[in-house]
Design a protein around this motif. Structure first.
Motif, short mmCIF file in Angstrom:
data_model
loop_
_atom_site.label_atom_id
_atom_site.label_comp_id
_atom_site.label_asym_id
_atom_site.label_seq_id
_atom_site.Cartn_x
_atom_site.Cartn_y
_atom_site.Cartn_z
N GLN A 147 0.82 -1.20 0.00
CA GLN A 147 0.00 0.00 0.00
C GLN A 147 0.86 1.26 0.00
N SER A 148 0.22 2.37 -0.32
CA SER A 148 0.91 3.66 -0.31
C SER A 148 1.51 3.92 1.07
N ALA A 149 2.68 4.53 1.09
CA ALA A 149 3.36 4.76 2.36
C ALA A 149 4.52 5.74 2.16
N THR A 150 4.95 6.34 3.26
CA THR A 150 6.16 7.15 3.29
C THR A 150 7.31 6.25 3.71
N LEU A 151 8.08 5.78 2.75
CA LEU A 151 9.26 4.97 3.03
C LEU A 151 10.49 5.87 2.94
N TRP A 152 11.65 5.31 3.25
CA TRP A 152 12.89 6.05 3.04
C TRP A 152 14.01 5.05 2.79
N TYR A 153 15.13 5.52 2.31
CA TYR A 153 16.25 4.61 2.02
C TYR A 153 17.52 5.16 2.65
N HIS A 154 18.39 4.22 3.02
CA HIS A 154 19.62 4.63 3.72
C HIS A 154 20.62 3.49 3.67
N ASP A 155 21.85 3.80 4.05
CA ASP A 155 22.89 2.77 4.08
C ASP A 155 22.63 1.80 5.23
N HIS A 156 23.15 0.56 5.04
CA HIS A 156 22.94 -0.47 6.06
C HIS A 156 24.16 -1.37 6.22
N ASP A 177 -0.78 4.88 -4.25
CA ASP A 177 -1.74 3.95 -4.85
C ASP A 177 -3.05 4.69 -5.14
N GLU A 178 -4.02 3.99 -5.73
CA GLU A 178 -5.27 4.61 -6.14
C GLU A 178 -6.10 5.06 -4.95
N VAL A 179 -6.03 4.33 -3.85
CA VAL A 179 -6.80 4.73 -2.66
C VAL A 179 -6.36 6.10 -2.18
N GLU A 180 -5.06 6.29 -2.06
CA GLU A 180 -4.53 7.59 -1.64
C GLU A 180 -4.90 8.67 -2.65
N HIS A 181 -4.78 8.36 -3.93
CA HIS A 181 -5.09 9.34 -4.98
C HIS A 181 -6.54 9.82 -4.87
N GLY A 182 -7.45 8.91 -4.52
CA GLY A 182 -8.86 9.26 -4.43
C GLY A 182 -9.20 10.18 -3.28
N LEU A 183 -8.30 10.37 -2.34
CA LEU A 183 -8.56 11.23 -1.19
C LEU A 183 -8.34 12.71 -1.50
N ARG A 184 -7.74 13.00 -2.64
CA ARG A 184 -7.51 14.38 -3.09
C ARG A 184 -6.76 15.19 -2.02
N LEU A 185 -5.68 14.61 -1.55
CA LEU A 185 -4.82 15.29 -0.58
C LEU A 185 -3.95 16.33 -1.29
N PRO A 186 -3.39 17.28 -0.56
CA PRO A 186 -2.51 18.27 -1.20
C PRO A 186 -1.40 17.58 -2.00
N ARG A 187 -1.14 18.08 -3.21
CA ARG A 187 -0.16 17.48 -4.11
C ARG A 187 0.78 18.54 -4.66
N ASP A 188 1.74 18.05 -5.44
CA ASP A 188 2.68 18.90 -6.17
C ASP A 188 3.40 19.85 -5.21
N ASN A 332 -8.82 21.82 -1.00
CA ASN A 332 -9.61 20.65 -0.63
C ASN A 332 -9.52 20.42 0.87
N PRO A 333 -10.63 20.22 1.53
CA PRO A 333 -10.59 19.97 2.97
C PRO A 333 -10.02 18.59 3.27
N LEU A 334 -9.58 18.40 4.50
CA LEU A 334 -9.12 17.09 4.94
C LEU A 334 -10.26 16.10 4.84
N PRO A 335 -10.04 14.90 4.30
CA PRO A 335 -11.12 13.91 4.19
C PRO A 335 -11.75 13.62 5.56
#
Length: 503
Positions: A147-156, A177-188, A332-335
Motif C-alpha cells: 500500500q501507499s506509504a512514506t518509506l525512506w532509504y539509507h545505508d545499512h 496507490d489509487e486509494v490515496e489518490h482518491g482522497l484528493r490530498l494536497p499534491r505537487d 480541498n478539505p481534509l477527508p
C-alpha cells in the motif's frame, strides 16, 4: 567546535530534494519478457552548504546530493535500481574496528542500500553483510506490491551504517496507490518531504562525529548533534500560502527523538504513519517521532495568513514557516474519513515470542554492548517465522532507554504495552506485571514497521509475515545501538517448513 547559536537562523530557504528520474528500462528478472524502469543512483562525495555563512561541508550522498533524490513511485509497478559505490576508498569518519563486521581487515568504504519499509526479496533488502566497495554496483528489484506509504532509504553496511548515514546516505521513497489518490490530498508544490537529521560540526564547517576519546574504541552509545538540519539545511525558512499542505516527515537521525510542534499551537493532523494511512486523522499539538519513524501530516495555514510560525522540537527551533498574507482559492478539505485499517485479532497468532532488550558489559574488555534476547549477531538464528503466518513479538525492555525496534520487509500493528517489575525479572526471570495493559497511541493504530519500546515496559506487536521467504534482520534503529550488537537476523521459512530453534 561550531556554535550554531552564533549563526543567523532562517536565512536559507528550505531545499526540496530532486525527484529521481529515469528514461531507461530493462528486462524484469522475474518476467524476462517484460521491461520495467531502471534507475541508476551513484553514491558519491558531495560538498554541501548547510548554512549561508558556512563553507561547504564534505558529505556522502546518493547521486551526490544530501538528502538523496526522492523516489515517487506507484504501487504495483515494479522497478529496478542500480546502486553504484563511487565513494572514496577511505572513510572520513572514525571507524571503531572493535565492532562486529568493522575490523581493520575489511575495506573502509563499504555500502549497501536498504529501502526502509519495502517488501522485497532478501537479496534486495540491503542485508548488512552484503556490502560492496568503490567501483562496484548492485541492481535490486523492488516489486512495490504494498500500500501507499512514506518509506525512506539509507545505508545499512555492517559496523559503519551509523557513519554512512551520518555522512549523508539517506533519502525519501514515496509509494502511492489509487486509494490515496482518491482522497484528493494536497499534491505537487503543496506536498513536501521533510527529512530531519541532527549533526555536529567543527568551527570551519567540517562534519564532526563524536567519539569516546579512546582511539582503539571510539564508539559512543548515541550520537547527538546540536545542529538540526531539515532537507540538509540548518534552520531554514519555508514560504507557504494560507491553505492546507501535506508534509511527509522522516526522522533520519542516528539517535535523536523529535517532539514537533508549531509555535502558534496550530494543530498537526497526522493522516499516516510508517506503513501508510491511519484509519482516521489524529489531531495533536505535539508529534513524537523516534529515529526511523515517519509521519504523514496535513497542516492548515489558512488562519495564519501573514504570520511567521516556527516549527520546534522542545526548545530547539527547526524551521520558520512564512505564511503569505494573500488570499487563495479554497483548498480541498481534509477527508472526513480515511480507509479503515482492519485490526488483527491476537488469536490469529500461531506463536508468541518474548524477546529482551538489554545492556551488558564484556567481562574481558569491560566494554558495554547491547543485545537483543541476550544473543550476539553471530549466533544461530532463533527467530524463524513461517511465511503467511502471524506471530506476536513481545519486546521486554530491561534498559533505561527507549529503543525504536524495526523489522525488515514486514509491517505490523502495535497491540499494547504493559509495565513490569524489571528488578524481579532480572533476579528471577519471572514476569511480574506492575500495571494495566496500555492501548496503542491513536497515531499507532495503522500499520507500522518501527515501534518505540519504552523503558520498563513490554511492547507487544502482531506481525503477519507476508512477502517472501529468506533471511532478514530486526534491530534497534538507534544506529549506535545497532552497531554494537543490537541487531539480529531472522529467517522467514517457506510455508511447508515447520519452525526450528536455529537455522
Amino acid at each position: 567546535m561550531l556554535h550554531p547559536e552564533r549563526l543567523a537562523p532562517f536565512v536559507d530557504e528550505l531545499p526540496i530534494p530532486k525527484i529521481a528520474r529515469t528514461q531507461e528500462s530493462a528486462a524484469d528478472p522475474e518476467h524476462p519478457d517484460r521491461k520495467i524502469p531502471l534507475y541508476r543512483i551513484g553514491m558519491r562525495e558531495a560538498q554541501v552548504r548547510v548554512h549561508r555563512d558556512l563553507p561547504p561541508t564534505r558529505m556522502w550522498g546518493y547521486d551526490g546530493v544530501v538528502p538523496g533524490p526522492t523516489f515517487d513511485v506507484r504501487a504495483g509497478h515494479p522497478l529496478l535500481i542500480e546502486w553504484s559505490n563511487e565513494l572514496p576508498q577511505r572513510h572520513f569518519l572514525p571507524i571503531d574496528h572493535t565492532l562486529h563486521g568493522a575490523g581493520a581487515n575489511v575495506p573502509q568504504s563499504r555500502a549497501v542500500v536498504h529501502v526502509h519499509g519495502a517488501r522485497v526479496r532478501p537479496e534486495a533488502d540491503g542485508y548488512p553483510d552484503s556490502w560492496f566497495t568503490p567501483g562496484n554496483k548492485q541492481v535490486y528489484r523492488y516489486p512495490m506490491r504494498q500500500q501507499s506509504a512514506t518509506l525512506w532509504y539509507h545505508d545499512h553496511a555492517m559496523g559503519i551504517e551509523r557513519l554512512n548515514v551520518y555522512a549523508g546516505l539517506f533519502g525519501t521513497f514515496l509509494l502511492r496507490d489509487e486509494v490515496e489518490h482518491g482522497l484528493r490530498l494536497p499534491r505537487d508544490e503543496f506536498e513536501l518531504p521533510l527529512i530531519i537529521t541532527d549533526r555536529q560540526f567543527n568551527a570551519d564547517g567540517r562534519l564532526y562525529y563524536p567519539t569516546s576519546g579512546m582511539p582503539e574504541s571510539p564508539w559512543v552509545s548515541e550520537a547527538y548533534g546540536d545542529v538540526i538540519l531539515i532537507n540538509g539545511k540548518m534552520t531554514p525558512y519555508l514560504n507557504v500560502e494560507p491553505r492546507t499542505y501535506r508534509f511527509r516527515i522522516v526522522n533520519a537521525s542516528n539517535a535523536r527523538f523529535y517532539y514537533l510542534a508549531l509555535s502558534d499551537g496550530t494543530p498537526l493532523q497526522q493522516i499516516g504513519s510508517d506503513q501508510g494511512l491511519l484509519p482516521q486523522a489524529v489531531s495533536m499539538k505535539t508529534l513524537t517521532l523516534a529515529p526511523a519513524e515517519r509521519a504523514d501530516l496535513v497542516v492548515d495555514f489558512s488562519k495564519a495568513a501573514g504570520q511567521n510560525l516556527i516549527l520546534r522540537s522542545l526548545a530547539m527551533d527547526l524551521m520558520q514557516i512564512k505564511v503569505s498574507p494573500r488570499k487563495v482559492a479554497l483548498a480541498n478539505p481534509l477527508p472526513q474519513a480515511l480507509p479503515p485499517v482492519a485490526r488483527i485479532p491476537p488469536a490469529a497468532a500461531v506463536k508468541t515470542r518474548r524477546l529482551t532488550l538489554d545492556n551488558y558489559e564484556d567481562p574481558n574488555t569491560h566494554m558495554m554492548m547491547m543485545l537483543l534476547n541476550a544473543t550476539y549477531w553471530r549466533q544461530p538464528i532463533t527467530e524463524n517465522p513461517v511465511l503467511n503466518t502471524t506471530e506476536i513479538w513481545e519486546f521486554v525492555n530491561l534498559t533505561e532507554d527507549t529503543h525504536p525496534i524495526h523489522l525488515h520487509t514486514v509491517r505490523f500493528q502495535v497491540l499494547n504495552r504493559q509495565r513490569f517489575d524489571v528488578d524481579e525479572y532480572l533476579m528471577s526471570g519471572k514476569m511480574a506485571f506492575a500495571g494495566p495493559v496500555i492501548a496503542p497511541l491513536e497515531n499507532e493504530t495503522g500499520w507500522k514497521d518501527t515501534v518505540r519500546a519504552d523503558a520498563g515496559l513490554i511492547t507487544r506487536i502482531i506481525i503477519p509475515f507476508e512477502g517472501y521467504p529468506g533471511r532478514y534482520v530486526w534491530h534497534c534503529h538507534v544506529l549506535e545501538h545497532a552497531a554494537n550488537e543490537m541487531m539480529r537476523p531472522f529467517q522467514v521459512l517457506p510455508p511447508s517448513t515447520q519452525p526450528r530453534t536455529s537455522v
